[in-house]
Design an enzyme around this catalytic site. Structure first.
Site, short mmCIF file in Angstrom:
data_model
loop_
_atom_site.label_atom_id
_atom_site.label_comp_id
_atom_site.label_asym_id
_atom_site.label_seq_id
_atom_site.Cartn_x
_atom_site.Cartn_y
_atom_site.Cartn_z
N SER A 304 28.73 -60.74 36.81
CA SER A 304 28.25 -59.34 36.93
C SER A 304 29.50 -58.58 37.38
CB SER A 304 27.21 -59.12 37.68
OG SER A 304 27.62 -59.65 39.13
N LYS A 305 29.20 -57.35 37.46
CA LYS A 305 30.32 -56.08 37.81
C LYS A 305 30.89 -56.39 38.98
CE LYS A 305 28.35 -52.45 35.12
NZ LYS A 305 27.85 -51.24 35.24
#
Length: 571
Positions: A304-305
């Site tokens: 994820s980010k």
């Protein structure tokens, strides 16, 4: 009496109370059919090649954000599979989420796919025989098939309000049951239905799901996968506002576009249950399914980010090459069975096999990706590398031109320390900089200063003022080597005691790429006119002016030179 429809590899028990019309559409596909008293069976073929036509695969992103590296890998696997089988790679935009889908996001995704070299045979901008290729433009088709299912009895109108549905969930929760639909409209009479229609009550279309039994598919990557039908419940295929639901759209699209293999992320695996039921109710043959494991972060959580860059566009802006991205993404869960890690896209097409895709999640290692990018960068033909570096330096305003001898010499000197295209900015600016003051003040520089640096500086200034050093630099690297050898004999220095002070005095640094090539390039930068004034570049003339003004007595007052400062190094 129950009826059996399908092959022995996947079984669904059918409710005897359903009308015969529910089963009638299934009889179109004889490849999957047989009769029994117990169950309804639906089979997803595990064959890598379709028995009755060309290989057709699709990548179907939702344009609600940037193209994630996981989506890019899915697209790549579809592309490689299609090309390796001589089939078609279809791009379909799944933009049924009207609130979040944007054309800007779609355009960015298309650009990222094109940048990766994953050209599609059918889809937006290309066309094809099975368009439109945006779900938002296919509503009439969805309505047509929804009506077909309604008329056959495979689906029914559900007039339940949101409050009623919430109450069903609460009741199921209290009974410790799955939150499946338990409303009356599955068995409502025609009179009850007509009464609600007359009142204008909003309704959805719900799919009749058998209440007992299991469903199994043979996944090309995961093998046999099964579900219990009692956890599903009758699901909606059309909302009350007339908008189709994702699983219904996907099934209709894949079927009508003649998709032979559905290669997608494992998070879509649960959707296969609903889609299999819709396939059979509409009489469509099912494609082969292959569900690819997720890409994981180093801590084995979903990437994820918070783990850094995750979208193709970000890596592109960071200076990664498309061929390096393709190479690395292909290795996330696949290998050709050898130790080789470097492949061109053509080599990947030649070697790719869906049977070699792993079930387990693949760890995204940004350090290895960066290293691999450096390898691909340095493997480029010299003229291509020079073009990339030159264009970058001009676009960032470091140089006033993108071609010429200075660009060629700088690219050749700096390439070995470059992993990303964006690294060339720092590399060239560092070469052009002259941080003499800060270097002289460092602890590492103290032995060099104490090794009679002022005497070397005086001789160097004399050589420059006489024109001797300039003439040598005009001749390039050969002239420099000849001069520095002579200069060392005059000073009775060699190795580290010669080269370290010269590097320090002329570059302002103790470390860097090849000293001779660096100094020749610094001289060239001051005479070619290619360097932008905005870089703060300090020419050799200016550097020698600084050397003349240095207060050597302040630097020398700390004592005698250290013996360890004299050592042999390579010129």
């Amino acid at each position: 009496m129950a009826t059996l429809v399908g092959s022995p590899s996947l079984w669904i028990r059918v409710r005897p109370d359903l009308p015969p019309s529910f089963l009638r559409p299934c009889l179109v596909s004889k490849r999957y059919l047989s009769i029994s008293r117990r169950s309804l069976s639906v089979s997803a073929s595990s064959a890598a090649d379709p028995a009755d036509g060309e290989v057709r695969v699709r990548f179907a992103p939702s344009p609600t954000g940037n193209l994630h590296v996981g989506g890019a890998r899915t697209a790549l696997f579809n592309y490689l599979f299609a090309r390796s089988k001589g089939g078609k790679f279809v791009l379909r935009i799944e933009d049924t989420d009207l609130e979040r889908s944007t054309r800007k996001s779609e355009e960015a995704m298309l650009n990222d796919l094109s940048w990766l070299g994953l050209d599609w045979d059918e889809g937006p901008g290309v066309g094809g025989d099975y368009g439109p290729y945006r779900q938002s433009e296919r509503n009439s088709l969805y309505k047509q098939y929804a009506e077909k299912l309604l008329n056959s009895g495979a689906v029914y109108r559900c007039f339940c309000s949101n409050e009623e549905l919430e109450q069903m969930k609460e009741t199921a929760k209290q009974m410790q049951l799955p939150p499946v639909y338990m409303g009356k409209w599955a068995t409502a009479s025609d009179e009850e239905i007509q009464e609600e229609l007359a009142k204008g009550t909003p309704y959805t279309y719900r799919f009749h799901v058998p209440k007992k039994g299991t469903l199994k598919i043979n996944d090309l990557i995961r093998g046999e996968v099964g579900w219990s039908l009692d956890t599903l419940g009758d699901f909606v295929i059309m909302r009350s506002n007339g908008q189709p639901v994702y699983n219904f759209c996907v099934t209709v699209d894949d079927a009508t576009m003649r998709i032979s293999h559905v290669i997608r992320a494992e998070e879509h695996l649960p959707n296969t249950l609903r889609q299999a039921l819709i396939y059979k109710a509409l009489g469509f043959p099912m494609p082969s399914f292959a569900h690819v494991s997720l890409i994981l972060a180093p801590d084995r959580s979903k990437l994820s980010k918070r783990h850094g860059a995750t979208s193709v566009g970000q890596f592109r802006e960071m200076g990664y090459l498309p061929q390096a991205m393709v190479n690395y993404l292909a290795l996330l869960g696949w290998g050709d069975g050898t130790e080789n890690e470097f492949f061109t896209i053509d080599q990947l097409v030649e070697k790719f096999s869906i049977n070699r895709v792993n079930k387990s999640g693949a760890i995204f290692d940004s350090t290895k990706l960066r290293w691999m990018n450096g390898q691909h960068l340095r493997a480029l033909p010299s003229e291509k590398l020079i073009e990339i570096f030159g264009d970058r330096w001009k676009s960032t305003g470091i140089l006033l031109e993108s071609k010429g001898k200075f660009v060629e010499d700088a690219a050749e000197l700096l390439k070995d320390g470059i992993d990303l295209v964006t690294d060339v900015d720092t590399a060239l600016l560092n070469l052009l900089s002259y941080p003499l003051d800060s270097t002289l003040a460092s602890a590492e520089c103290k032995p060099v200063v104490q090794d009679k640096l002022s005497e070397v500086a005086a001789s160097l200034i004399s050589a420059y003022d006489s024109g001797e050093l300039r003439e040598a630099l005009e001749e390039g690297h050969a002239g420099w080597q000849k001069w520095v050898k002579s200069f060392g004999k005059i000073l009775k220095r060699k190795g580290r005691s010669l080269f370290m002070p010269i590097r320090l005095l002329l570059t302002g640094k103790l470390h860097g790429p090849d000293m001779g090539a660096s100094i020749v390039l610094i001289y060239e930068a001051g005479t070619c006119g290619a360097v932008s004034p905005q870089t703060g570049f300090v020419t050799l003339d200016e550097r020698f002016k600084i050397l003349r003004e240095l207060r050597w007595e302040a630097l020398n007052k700390e004592g005698e030179p250290h013996a360890e400062s004299v050592a042999t190094v390579t010129q």
